[in-house]
Design a protein around this motif. Structure first.
Motif, mmCIF file in Angstrom:
data_model
loop_
_atom_site.group_PDB
_atom_site.id
_atom_site.type_symbol
_atom_site.label_atom_id
_atom_site.label_comp_id
_atom_site.label_asym_id
_atom_site.label_seq_id
_atom_site.Cartn_x
_atom_site.Cartn_y
_atom_site.Cartn_z
ATOM 1 N N ALA A 1 -8.342 13.523 -7.820
ATOM 2 C CA ALA A 1 -7.871 11.760 -8.335
ATOM 3 C C ALA A 1 -7.423 11.209 -7.859
ATOM 4 O O ALA A 1 -8.041 9.911 -8.029
ATOM 5 N N LEU A 2 -7.306 10.445 -6.388
ATOM 6 C CA LEU A 2 -7.341 9.984 -5.582
ATOM 7 C C LEU A 2 -8.183 9.079 -5.734
ATOM 8 O O LEU A 2 -8.912 7.644 -5.661
ATOM 9 N N GLU A 3 -10.143 9.414 -5.646
ATOM 10 C CA GLU A 3 -10.650 9.197 -5.579
ATOM 11 C C GLU A 3 -11.019 8.162 -6.676
ATOM 12 O O GLU A 3 -11.838 6.904 -6.990
ATOM 13 N N ILE A 4 -10.832 8.838 -7.552
ATOM 14 C CA ILE A 4 -10.704 8.091 -8.786
ATOM 15 C C ILE A 4 -9.730 6.892 -9.597
ATOM 16 O O ILE A 4 -10.235 5.859 -9.410
ATOM 17 N N GLN A 5 -8.903 7.025 -8.576
ATOM 18 C CA GLN A 5 -8.222 5.728 -8.570
ATOM 19 C C GLN A 5 -8.819 4.458 -7.827
ATOM 20 O O GLN A 5 -8.965 3.858 -8.039
ATOM 21 N N LYS A 6 -9.333 5.163 -6.758
ATOM 22 C CA LYS A 6 -10.115 4.245 -5.290
ATOM 23 C C LYS A 6 -10.944 3.672 -6.222
ATOM 24 O O LYS A 6 -11.191 1.856 -6.340
ATOM 25 N N VAL A 7 -11.078 3.730 -7.243
ATOM 26 C CA VAL A 7 -12.826 2.911 -7.731
ATOM 27 C C VAL A 7 -12.649 2.416 -9.370
ATOM 28 O O VAL A 7 -13.442 1.713 -10.087
ATOM 29 N N GLY A 8 -11.151 2.125 -9.068
ATOM 30 C CA GLY A 8 -11.041 1.530 -10.507
ATOM 31 C C GLY A 8 -11.166 2.416 -11.661
ATOM 32 O O GLY A 8 -10.521 1.372 -12.678
ATOM 33 N N MET A 9 -10.661 3.228 -12.185
ATOM 34 C CA MET A 9 -10.637 3.847 -13.515
ATOM 35 C C MET A 9 -9.660 3.636 -14.344
ATOM 36 O O MET A 9 -8.550 3.581 -13.114
ATOM 37 N N ASP A 10 -8.681 3.647 -15.454
ATOM 38 C CA ASP A 10 -7.831 3.724 -16.083
ATOM 39 C C ASP A 10 -6.853 5.189 -15.964
ATOM 40 O O ASP A 10 -5.504 4.911 -16.085
ATOM 41 N N MET A 11 -7.585 6.047 -16.274
ATOM 42 C CA MET A 11 -6.918 7.260 -16.637
ATOM 43 C C MET A 11 -7.680 8.220 -15.126
ATOM 44 O O MET A 11 -8.788 7.888 -15.874
ATOM 45 N N GLU B 1 -21.520 -0.239 -9.785
ATOM 46 C CA GLU B 1 -22.064 -1.069 -10.204
ATOM 47 C C GLU B 1 -22.463 -0.885 -11.261
ATOM 48 O O GLU B 1 -21.679 -2.257 -12.799
ATOM 49 N N ILE B 2 -22.140 0.418 -12.133
ATOM 50 C CA ILE B 2 -22.217 1.036 -13.226
ATOM 51 C C ILE B 2 -21.262 1.085 -14.221
ATOM 52 O O ILE B 2 -20.482 -0.151 -15.085
ATOM 53 N N LEU B 3 -19.696 0.545 -12.714
ATOM 54 C CA LEU B 3 -18.550 0.818 -13.172
ATOM 55 C C LEU B 3 -17.666 -0.493 -13.506
ATOM 56 O O LEU B 3 -17.441 -0.285 -14.027
ATOM 57 N N SER B 4 -18.512 -1.609 -12.693
ATOM 58 C CA SER B 4 -17.975 -2.616 -13.331
ATOM 59 C C SER B 4 -19.128 -3.709 -14.405
ATOM 60 O O SER B 4 -18.053 -3.719 -15.302
ATOM 61 N N ARG B 5 -19.727 -3.167 -14.715
ATOM 62 C CA ARG B 5 -20.709 -3.302 -16.224
ATOM 63 C C ARG B 5 -20.051 -2.811 -16.949
ATOM 64 O O ARG B 5 -19.832 -3.625 -18.014
ATOM 65 N N LEU B 6 -19.130 -1.606 -16.619
ATOM 66 C CA LEU B 6 -18.619 -1.085 -18.287
ATOM 67 C C LEU B 6 -17.058 -2.129 -18.517
ATOM 68 O O LEU B 6 -16.196 -2.378 -18.943
ATOM 69 N N LYS B 7 -16.515 -2.355 -17.039
ATOM 70 C CA LYS B 7 -15.374 -2.933 -16.821
ATOM 71 C C LYS B 7 -15.232 -4.173 -17.875
ATOM 72 O O LYS B 7 -14.295 -4.972 -17.952
ATOM 73 N N LYS B 8 -16.692 -4.851 -17.634
ATOM 74 C CA LYS B 8 -16.755 -6.731 -17.974
ATOM 75 C C LYS B 8 -16.257 -6.380 -19.482
ATOM 76 O O LYS B 8 -15.583 -7.420 -20.252
ATOM 77 N N GLN B 9 -16.660 -5.362 -20.446
ATOM 78 C CA GLN B 9 -16.792 -4.638 -21.307
ATOM 79 C C GLN B 9 -15.044 -4.140 -22.028
ATOM 80 O O GLN B 9 -15.592 -4.412 -23.306
ATOM 81 N N ASN B 10 -14.466 -4.794 -20.864
ATOM 82 C CA ASN B 10 -13.380 -4.412 -21.065
ATOM 83 C C ASN B 10 -12.870 -2.387 -22.032
ATOM 84 O O ASN B 10 -12.326 -2.244 -22.535
ATOM 85 N N ILE B 11 -14.549 -1.621 -21.455
ATOM 86 C CA ILE B 11 -13.757 -0.254 -21.656
ATOM 87 C C ILE B 11 -13.302 0.306 -20.607
ATOM 88 O O ILE B 11 -12.803 0.851 -19.550
ATOM 89 N N LEU B 12 -12.259 1.301 -21.576
ATOM 90 C CA LEU B 12 -11.439 1.776 -20.975
ATOM 91 C C LEU B 12 -12.409 3.117 -19.908
ATOM 92 O O LEU B 12 -12.596 3.864 -20.733
ATOM 93 N N LEU B 13 -12.035 3.659 -18.711
ATOM 94 C CA LEU B 13 -12.263 4.508 -18.145
ATOM 95 C C LEU B 13 -11.199 5.953 -17.916
ATOM 96 O O LEU B 13 -10.485 5.338 -17.434
ATOM 97 N N ILE B 14 -12.382 6.593 -18.033
ATOM 98 C CA ILE B 14 -11.596 8.141 -17.390
ATOM 99 C C ILE B 14 -12.474 8.670 -16.406
ATOM 100 O O ILE B 14 -13.897 8.965 -16.690
ATOM 101 N N GLY B 15 -11.612 9.270 -14.995
ATOM 102 C CA GLY B 15 -12.806 9.550 -14.507
ATOM 103 C C GLY B 15 -11.771 11.476 -14.919
ATOM 104 O O GLY B 15 -11.052 11.794 -14.904
ATOM 105 N N THR B 16 -12.498 12.444 -14.303
ATOM 106 C CA THR B 16 -11.719 13.934 -14.138
ATOM 107 C C THR B 16 -12.042 14.620 -12.855
ATOM 108 O O THR B 16 -12.642 14.237 -11.819
#
Lengths: 357, 357
Positions: free
Chosen positions: B165-175, B143-158
């Motif tokens: 890393a695969l989990e971060i890719q799976k939820v749709g983050m950018d980097m 829910e939070i990720l999609s709110r941010l993505k709607k605003q075209n905010i670039l998302l980075i996980g750690t």
């Protein structure tokens, strides 16, 4: 970028050294294949008798006209405390029972004998005219070093921190293998404690390079052209690769060991002192897990190594990797089953691609 | 080599990201100086109130027209076990006495409140139109990720392992920021245990790069152009540097903290969970040594962080680094006291020299 002071001094085509893995991995075929393919093959002589070392050197010289090297363990002082030995034997008992080891007769290591063997190894190196000699677990006496230097044998020490690198430079060795925390097998720390010496190569190489004026060779987790180029960028003059050559066709490592690395992930690689009494990196298995709580109370190297020898042998003989020492660096996902020549060619073509953008 | 997918997507000139160090280090001056010098400045908002975050974002926007980012801690579940709190307070008592902390009133953290703050932080980021948002300690809800993505905010996980890393890719983050064992401050592991996640960058970057298809940013021990080029060779698209920016003139880190890093050696850097209940890397000092035996029994983050707050504050107020959390990566010998602009220029000219051989 790849013609460095190291390749020049070692008289090799590529800045790739095959790590001298002791215990049968560095067959004459592997050592010669590496040297014939442009790298430096190394005999891991830590557990060889002087006669075995001489025989293998002669065999390697039959197989290659190129330079190769030999690595020796520098004998260190150790205690043989009966209470710790009893404690370890008590902890190892149920595993020996499981593996049907009924009679386990071992000879505790003798410091005097190990020192004598070390001197005999040095004699063999001189008599058989080894071109390169590297040391792990410390620096030998100045007397030994000057005997080797008089024969123009190129000398390489192993360091895990800046202080250890400075010590190797101070005693007059020619190059330093800098072992990062990523490295498989035994840790080479000899001044610092284990917990002080677990430094990643990304940090360790440039800090060492800035403090010494002899060439640095990077070791730990390097498996391909990307790692080679990264090490060169950080200031190393070459790389030393263990795990990458361990899974090669010519390597003498146990088939189960090779398979375990080829199937392992980076998060399964751990450190243990339960096998030998010295911290070493390998694939987590039943033995490591079962011994983890007790490992710091076991006797030191090489005493604990003697106590677990029958377990490691029986486990291998029974085709059971659960109780074998499956040494590996932190990059098992990058391991491949190639010939040494194919591996070296792959590394160099990947490096060339990086250089050419 | 240095114009990567990361520089393109983040719209920055150089592949250099200033790590979002929480706790006052990432002043608006530092963040803006980095962004004005061609890198990406990042606000470490982990300990800020939503009002403070909004204020700082407005300040940064006054100081730079370039992109910058904000990092948030993902709230994690935690227990508040009274017996562990009592144990910790008992262990901390003598130190509090030494530091003349007479009345120590603290409010134990409340999970509901921390979650509410996290939601408010997200609101601030959207309202203030942050260009880039990174997360540490896990991945937020879809829910939070999609709110941010709607605003075209670039998302980075750690991430600290391939699985993370695969989990971060799976939820749709950018980097993905890939944090090596060399990194200073808190460990970002969220799937793996600490001991499984201590992987050096030389091993970790290529193994992650081979398994994901979004860009990777290397973090841990990188301080100069050599580290930048090494990370690029290993397959990263940029580097994130913490300690290197911590000692910069614009950084808000305590003067004693900066001095401690500038004077430290690589063998003095250790990991501890005694300060916060989460494993973190910093310079060994009296507090870490004194607490080492007990550290694994302390309550988890952020409970332990609350219990040690008065100690860290009093130690700093008394100009005594012995009980402060002196976070640092494993490369303190490479730290310098420069402006952020000078540091970035140095890195880029060193990188250019390496590229041009």
């Amino acid at each position: 970028m790849l013609n460095t002071e190291v390749t020049k001094q070692l008289n090799i085509k590529y800045p790739i050294i095959q790590a001298p893995m002791a215990g049968g991995t560095t067959t004459s075929q592997l050592v010669a294949a590496v040297s014939n393919s442009g790298g430096l093959g190394m005999i891991g002589a830590g557990y060889l008798t002087p006669a075995q070392l001489r025989e293998q050197m002669r065999e390697v010289k039959q197989l290659t006209v190129n330079n190769f090297g030999v690595n020796l363990f520098v004998p260190t002082e150790f205690n043989v405390p009966q209470d710790k030995i009893d404690f370890a034997n008590e902890k190892l008992k149920s595993i020996k029972h499981q593996l049907n080891i009924v009679e386990d007769s071992y000879h505790l290591p003798d410091a005097g004998k190990l020192n004598k063997t070390f001197y005999e190894h040095i004699d063999v190196l001189i008599e058989e005219k080894v071109p390169v000699c590297s040391f792990t677990f410390g620096v030998p006496s100045m007397e030994i070093l000057s005997r080797l230097k008089k024969q123009n044998i190129l000398l390489i020490g192993t360091a895990t921190t800046v202080k250890e690198a400075l010590e190797i430079q101070k005693v007059g060795m020619d190059m330093i293998v800098v072992q990062g925390s990523e490295a498989g097998g035994h840790r080479g720390n000899f001044i610092h404690e284990q917990h002080e010496s677990m430094i990643g190569l990304m940090s360790l190489i440039p800090q060492v390079v800035d403090c010494v004026n002899i060439p640095v060779i990077a070791a730990g987790g390097i498996m391909d052209g990307r790692g080679l180029m990264a090490a060169i960028c950080l200031g190393a003059g070459a790389v030393q690769m263990g795990t990458a050559f361990l899974t090669c066709k010519e390597s003498g490592a146990n088939k189960l060991h090779k398979e375990a690395i080829l199937q392992s992930d980076e998060d399964q690689i751990t450190v243990t002192r339960a096998f030998s009494g010295k911290w070493a990196r390998g694939i987590n298995n039943k033995f490591i897990s079962a011994m983890q709580e007790s490992e710091t109370a076991f006797p030191e190297f090489p005493v604990q190594n003697t106590l677990t020898q029958s377990i490691r042998k029986a486990s291998a003989a029974q085709n059971n990797p659960d109780y074998m020492s499956l040494w590996s660096g932190q990059s098992p996902r990058l391991a491949k089953s190639l010939s040494a020549e194919e591996l070296i060619n792959d590394i160099m073509s990947q490096a060339a691609k990086i250089i050419n953008g």
